[in-house]
Design a protein around this motif. Structure first.
Motif, PDB file in Angstrom:
ATOM      1  N   LEU A   1       0.823  -1.221   0.000  1.00 47.07           N
ATOM      2  CA  LEU A   1       0.000   0.000   0.000  1.00 47.07           C
ATOM      3  C   LEU A   1       0.852   1.264   0.000  1.00 47.07           C
ATOM      4  CD1 LEU A   1      -2.912  -0.799   2.482  1.00 47.07           C
ATOM      5  CD2 LEU A   1      -3.123  -0.135   0.063  1.00 47.07           C
ATOM      6  N   ALA A   2       1.948   1.252   0.734  1.00 47.41           N
ATOM      7  CA  ALA A   2       2.832   2.426   0.790  1.00 47.41           C
ATOM      8  C   ALA A   2       4.189   2.097   0.177  1.00 47.41           C
ATOM      9  CB  ALA A   2       2.998   2.887   2.235  1.00 47.41           C
ATOM     10  N   GLY A   3       4.230   1.067  -0.661  1.00 49.03           N
ATOM     11  CA  GLY A   3       5.510   0.631  -1.219  1.00 49.03           C
ATOM     12  C   GLY A   3       5.593   0.843  -2.717  1.00 49.03           C
ATOM     13  N   GLU A   4       6.347  -0.031  -3.375  1.00 52.36           N
ATOM     14  CA  GLU A   4       6.477   0.011  -4.824  1.00 52.36           C
ATOM     15  C   GLU A   4       5.225  -0.639  -5.409  1.00 52.36           C
ATOM     16  OE1 GLU A   4       8.869   1.179  -6.820  1.00 52.36           O
ATOM     17  OE2 GLU A   4      10.152   1.905  -5.193  1.00 52.36           O
ATOM     18  N   ASN A   5       4.313   0.171  -5.879  1.00 53.45           N
ATOM     19  CA  ASN A   5       3.026  -0.416  -6.276  1.00 53.45           C
ATOM     20  C   ASN A   5       2.578   0.022  -7.667  1.00 53.45           C
ATOM     21  OD1 ASN A   5       2.344   2.228  -5.671  1.00 53.45           O
ATOM     22  ND2 ASN A   5       1.540   1.691  -3.648  1.00 53.45           N
ATOM     23  N   ARG A   6       3.524   0.350  -8.518  1.00 57.23           N
ATOM     24  CA  ARG A   6       3.167   0.761  -9.887  1.00 57.23           C
ATOM     25  C   ARG A   6       2.379  -0.314 -10.621  1.00 57.23           C
ATOM     26  NH1 ARG A   6       6.609   1.082 -13.621  1.00 57.23           N
ATOM     27  NH2 ARG A   6       5.604   2.730 -14.829  1.00 57.23           N
ATOM     28  N   HIS A   7       2.662  -1.584 -10.297  1.00 57.97           N
ATOM     29  CA  HIS A   7       2.049  -2.669 -11.067  1.00 57.97           C
ATOM     30  C   HIS A   7       0.828  -3.262 -10.372  1.00 57.97           C
ATOM     31  CE1 HIS A   7       5.992  -3.429 -13.479  1.00 57.97           C
ATOM     32  NE2 HIS A   7       5.344  -2.350 -13.848  1.00 57.97           N
ATOM     33  N   HIS A   8       0.376  -2.644  -9.321  1.00 62.36           N
ATOM     34  CA  HIS A   8      -0.693  -3.261  -8.534  1.00 62.36           C
ATOM     35  C   HIS A   8      -2.077  -2.941  -9.097  1.00 62.36           C
ATOM     36  CE1 HIS A   8       2.662  -4.224  -5.976  1.00 62.36           C
ATOM     37  NE2 HIS A   8       1.866  -4.985  -5.240  1.00 62.36           N
ATOM     38  N   ALA A   9      -3.080  -3.425  -8.390  1.00 68.41           N
ATOM     39  CA  ALA A   9      -4.442  -3.454  -8.923  1.00 68.41           C
ATOM     40  C   ALA A   9      -5.083  -2.064  -8.998  1.00 68.41           C
ATOM     41  CB  ALA A   9      -5.307  -4.361  -8.054  1.00 68.41           C
ATOM     42  N   VAL A  10      -5.920  -1.901  -9.998  1.00 66.84           N
ATOM     43  CA  VAL A  10      -6.728  -0.677 -10.104  1.00 66.84           C
ATOM     44  C   VAL A  10      -8.223  -1.019 -10.089  1.00 66.84           C
ATOM     45  CG1 VAL A  10      -4.965   0.704 -11.262  1.00 66.84           C
ATOM     46  CG2 VAL A  10      -6.537  -0.686 -12.643  1.00 66.84           C
ATOM     47  N   LEU A  11      -8.543  -2.286 -10.052  1.00 67.22           N
ATOM     48  CA  LEU A  11      -9.949  -2.717 -10.001  1.00 67.22           C
ATOM     49  C   LEU A  11     -10.094  -3.790  -8.915  1.00 67.22           C
ATOM     50  CD1 LEU A  11     -10.751  -3.036 -13.808  1.00 67.22           C
ATOM     51  CD2 LEU A  11     -12.035  -1.587 -12.206  1.00 67.22           C
ATOM     52  N   GLY A  12     -11.157  -3.715  -8.167  1.00 64.54           N
ATOM     53  CA  GLY A  12     -11.509  -4.794  -7.248  1.00 64.54           C
ATOM     54  C   GLY A  12     -10.584  -4.979  -6.059  1.00 64.54           C
ATOM     55  N   TRP A  13      -9.701  -4.007  -5.792  1.00 65.89           N
ATOM     56  CA  TRP A  13      -8.771  -4.172  -4.679  1.00 65.89           C
ATOM     57  C   TRP A  13      -9.413  -3.692  -3.376  1.00 65.89           C
ATOM     58  CZ3 TRP A  13      -7.322   0.479  -2.362  1.00 65.89           C
ATOM     59  CH2 TRP A  13      -7.498   1.647  -3.130  1.00 65.89           C
ATOM     60  N   SER A  14      -8.806  -4.046  -2.278  1.00 63.71           N
ATOM     61  CA  SER A  14      -9.295  -3.594  -0.976  1.00 63.71           C
ATOM     62  C   SER A  14      -8.102  -3.075  -0.176  1.00 63.71           C
ATOM     63  CB  SER A  14      -9.959  -4.755  -0.233  1.00 63.71           C
ATOM     64  OG  SER A  14      -8.968  -5.620   0.304  1.00 63.71           O
ATOM     65  N   PRO A  15      -8.324  -2.354   0.901  1.00 60.53           N
ATOM     66  CA  PRO A  15      -7.185  -1.892   1.714  1.00 60.53           C
ATOM     67  C   PRO A  15      -6.375  -3.056   2.294  1.00 60.53           C
ATOM     68  CG  PRO A  15      -9.182  -0.702   2.302  1.00 60.53           C
ATOM     69  CD  PRO A  15      -9.610  -1.808   1.395  1.00 60.53           C
ATOM     70  N   ALA A  16      -6.947  -4.245   2.279  1.00 60.14           N
ATOM     71  CA  ALA A  16      -6.222  -5.412   2.809  1.00 60.14           C
ATOM     72  C   ALA A  16      -5.216  -5.955   1.811  1.00 60.14           C
ATOM     73  CB  ALA A  16      -7.205  -6.511   3.194  1.00 60.14           C
ATOM     74  N   CYS A  17      -5.459  -5.738   0.502  1.00 59.35           N
ATOM     75  CA  CYS A  17      -4.589  -6.339  -0.522  1.00 59.35           C
ATOM     76  C   CYS A  17      -4.816  -5.661  -1.865  1.00 59.35           C
ATOM     77  CB  CYS A  17      -4.874  -7.831  -0.649  1.00 59.35           C
ATOM     78  SG  CYS A  17      -3.821  -8.644  -1.882  1.00 59.35           S
ATOM     79  N   ILE A  18      -3.711  -5.305  -2.520  1.00 57.82           N
ATOM     80  CA  ILE A  18      -3.803  -4.657  -3.831  1.00 57.82           C
ATOM     81  C   ILE A  18      -3.057  -5.464  -4.905  1.00 57.82           C
ATOM     82  CG2 ILE A  18      -4.156  -2.358  -2.849  1.00 57.82           C
ATOM     83  CD1 ILE A  18      -1.197  -1.736  -3.461  1.00 57.82           C
ATOM     84  N   ALA A  19      -2.861  -6.744  -4.641  1.00 55.33           N
ATOM     85  CA  ALA A  19      -2.115  -7.605  -5.579  1.00 55.33           C
ATOM     86  C   ALA A  19      -2.943  -7.887  -6.830  1.00 55.33           C
ATOM     87  CB  ALA A  19      -1.754  -8.916  -4.893  1.00 55.33           C
ATOM     88  N   THR A  20      -2.248  -8.296  -7.898  1.00 53.48           N
ATOM     89  CA  THR A  20      -2.929  -8.689  -9.138  1.00 53.48           C
ATOM     90  C   THR A  20      -2.724 -10.176  -9.398  1.00 53.48           C
ATOM     91  OG1 THR A  20      -0.975  -8.203 -10.480  1.00 53.48           O
ATOM     92  CG2 THR A  20      -2.601  -6.444 -10.232  1.00 53.48           C
ATOM     93  N   HIS A  21      -3.608 -10.727 -10.209  1.00 48.92           N
ATOM     94  CA  HIS A  21      -3.418 -12.101 -10.684  1.00 48.92           C
ATOM     95  C   HIS A  21      -2.542 -12.033 -11.922  1.00 48.92           C
ATOM     96  CE1 HIS A  21      -4.495 -16.116 -12.304  1.00 48.92           C
ATOM     97  NE2 HIS A  21      -4.500 -16.406 -11.028  1.00 48.92           N
ATOM     98  N   PRO A  22      -1.483 -12.846 -11.990  1.00 49.73           N
ATOM     99  CA  PRO A  22      -0.484 -12.655 -13.047  1.00 49.73           C
ATOM    100  C   PRO A  22      -0.738 -13.412 -14.349  1.00 49.73           C
ATOM    101  CG  PRO A  22       0.304 -14.250 -11.467  1.00 49.73           C
ATOM    102  CD  PRO A  22      -1.059 -13.833 -10.991  1.00 49.73           C
ATOM    103  N   SER A  23      -1.757 -14.245 -14.415  1.00 49.59           N
ATOM    104  CA  SER A  23      -1.921 -15.135 -15.566  1.00 49.59           C
ATOM    105  C   SER A  23      -2.291 -14.397 -16.852  1.00 49.59           C
ATOM    106  CB  SER A  23      -3.008 -16.165 -15.262  1.00 49.59           C
ATOM    107  OG  SER A  23      -3.338 -16.892 -16.431  1.00 49.59           O
ATOM    108  N   ASP A  24      -1.699 -14.808 -17.951  1.00 51.89           N
ATOM    109  CA  ASP A  24      -2.168 -14.385 -19.280  1.00 51.89           C
ATOM    110  C   ASP A  24      -3.292 -15.314 -19.748  1.00 51.89           C
ATOM    111  OD1 ASP A  24      -0.220 -12.264 -19.900  1.00 51.89           O
ATOM    112  OD2 ASP A  24       1.226 -13.885 -19.756  1.00 51.89           O
ATOM    113  N   PHE A  25      -3.026 -16.615 -19.655  1.00 50.81           N
ATOM    114  CA  PHE A  25      -3.954 -17.668 -20.074  1.00 50.81           C
ATOM    115  C   PHE A  25      -5.379 -17.421 -19.567  1.00 50.81           C
ATOM    116  CE2 PHE A  25      -4.971 -22.362 -18.998  1.00 50.81           C
ATOM    117  CZ  PHE A  25      -5.405 -22.665 -20.265  1.00 50.81           C
TER     118      PHE A  25
END
Lengths: 169, 352
Positions: free
Chosen positions: B141-165
């Motif tokens: 949340l306060a770190g390196e987050n250029r690649h993190h989520a812009v949809l469906g995230w919550s204050p608990a987690c801003i990670a993305t799912h990495p799959s292309d498939f």
């Protein structure tokens, strides 16, 4: 717990007792079978230095659990040459200066052998670059590597290669 | 890596029984799991090696016209299956745009769906991560987050799912076949991955011990074969995860869009189906105006979770371009650089 596995490595059957299931194929080759041609770079599947062929397919041996490979046929860089006769990919890497320090080279060569076997890239350098992107070269010998792959592919297609079993691998 | 017990069942029933123990994990290609174990992020007490289960290795056309792909089919084998690639070209393109040739040779269909986020705080056991350890916080949340989520995230987690498939799969209404101690069930891929909410550690709807055994593409998915693409923007040309990606598929008849599918990757904790965008495209005249409107709808709810506001506009543009590429038609042969934003003609350098 001891695990007994059997592998065919460079054409030779090897029965191995694993005292620990954590052993990767890479560590088995290097630390227990003295096949140190396969290199450990990142150990996390990011650099390609550990590339070997498993049942003819190139994979990162650092991310392959040895126990899970039971029964597989493994080809490493040590199994490519026929005595003093280099495999066409090895010869082409030398002819085209496809390396500088040499650390990534066994992985590059095994990856190239896998690529040629896959038959997807044809003679398009861009497709070869894309298909070799899993092998990093800190010396940036990429230009020579692509030329070497192109030439080796031509040599093998012309039937001047080593024995067909290995070419097919 | 922690010590673990290793078991290699020979039947599905045996595998599910072996994985019923708490702390058990299934092992297939191992390309993500072993990496996680080496970093101490995953610490399974038992590995259930499913690679010898023959029934999970098949690709078969079912009587209802759907395609069933076994969970152990390797990514490279599926992408290079000519019939598969001709019918579901965006899926093949997505597969070939992911990872490296070595990883695609080992990685499986089931493993791709089950792969974990590549959020660097998730991977760093010294960092706080609610996904890894609920209640520890989120250093992203306060770190390196250029690649993190812009949809469906919550204050608990801003990670993305990495799959292309998963991106074209979710666009094509793929269904996940799951085996567990209580039998078999089917869940749409759209429902399979969970948004973080208050419980980011629960990434999928799988119950403990359940195993993904196959992925199905419904008969309707083949309607898009001639107009389906995957487009993936990366920070290097090959062997990189998506910053933002999009799968687009169209059926155009009589100058109007009759069917449309759009999904986004790299924007959320799950492959993101853009249903409002699809609805807006129906009946519209194909073209940039329609695509821009659809893309705006797809990102209508987006908000930055950090230094990643740029991804919202980027996702709109990638969506527009993917739709335009889909309209132009599936190429006879995949480009040299699959899903790349760099146009490439045979024999040319992408950077020339």
């Amino acid at each position: 717990m001891s695990l007994s596995i059997s592998l065919t490595i460079n054409g030779e059957q090897r029965d191995v007792e694993l005292d620990d299931p954590r052993v990767t194929l890479l560590d088995l080759l290097r630390e227990r079978l003295d096949l140190t041609g396969t290199k450990k770079g990142c150990d996390r599947g990011q650099c390609g230095a550990c590339t070997v062929l498993v049942d003819g397919r190139r994979v990162n041996s650092c991310l392959a659990l040895a126990a899970s490979q039971d029964g597989a046929e493994i080809l490493t860089i040590e199994g490519l040459a026929q005595g003093e006769t280099l495999h066409p990919v090895q010869a082409a890497f030398i002819a085209h200066d496809g390396f500088q320090c040499g650390f990534c080279t066994p992985g590059q060569i095994m990856s190239a052998v896998g690529l040629i076997g896959e038959g997807q890239a044809g003679d398009d350098p861009e497709r070869i670059r894309e298909a070799m992107s899993g092998n990093l070269c800190r010396c940036a010998a990429y230009g020579g590597i692509v030329e070497a792959v192109l030439e080796a592919q031509r040599t093998i297609a012309a039937g001047n290669g080593a024995d067909t079993r290995r070419d097919a691998a | 890596m922690n010590r673990f017990d290793y078991v290699r069942p020979t039947s599905l029933a045996e595998a599910v029984a072996a994985a019923a123990m708490p702390g058990a994990a299934y092992l297939a290609g191992g390309t993500n799991l072993l990496d996680l174990m080496k970093g101490g992020v995953a610490r399974p007490e038992r590995l259930v090696d499913i690679t010898r289960l023959p029934e999970l290795n098949r690709v078969e056309r079912l009587d209802d016209g759907s395609l069933r792909v076994g969970a152990l089919v390797r990514n490279a084998d599926l992408a290079h299956d000519q019939a598969f690639a001709a019918t579901y070209p965006a899926v093949a393109e997505a597969l070939l745009s992911g990872a490296s040739a070595q990883l695609r040779n080992a990685a499986t269909v089931g493993g791709n769906i089950m792969q974990r986020t590549r959020c660097s705080y998730f991977y760093d056991t010294a960092s706080a991560c609610n996904r890894r350890e609920l209640g520890s916080g989120c250093d992203a949340l306060a770190g390196e987050n250029r690649h993190h989520a812009v949809l469906g995230w919550s204050p608990a987690c801003i990670a993305t799912h990495p799959s292309d498939f998963c991106v074209p799969l979710v666009a094509l209404d793929a269904v996940v076949e799951i085996e567990g101690s209580k039998g078999r069930r089917h869940v749409t891929l759209e429902e399979f991955h969970r948004l973080p909410g208050e419980a980011p550690q629960r990434e999928t709807v799988l119950e403990p011990g359940e195993l993904v055994v196959a992925v199905r593409l419904p008969a309707e998915a083949s309607a898009f074969a001639s107009h389906a693409r995957y487009l993936k923007l990366r920070e290097r040309t090959s062997y990189a995860f998506a910053v933002v990606s999009a799968a687009a598929a169209l059926v155009v008849e009589g100058g109007r869009i009759r069917q449309a599918r759009l999904a986004l990757g790299g924007v959320a904790a799950k492959p993101w189906r853009a249903r409002a965008a699809e609805a807006a495209l129906l009946g519209a005249e194909p073209g940039e105006a329609a695509y821009a409107g659809a893309a705006a709808l797809a990102l209508a709810e987006a908000k930055p979770s950090g230094d990643n506001g740029f991804k919202i506009e980027l996702a709109r543009r990638v969506a527009v371009r993917a739709l335009s590429l889909a309209e132009a038609g599936t190429p006879a042969r995949l480009p040299a650089l699959p899903a790349s934003v760099f146009a490439s003609t045979t024999g040319a350098r992408h950077d020339a």
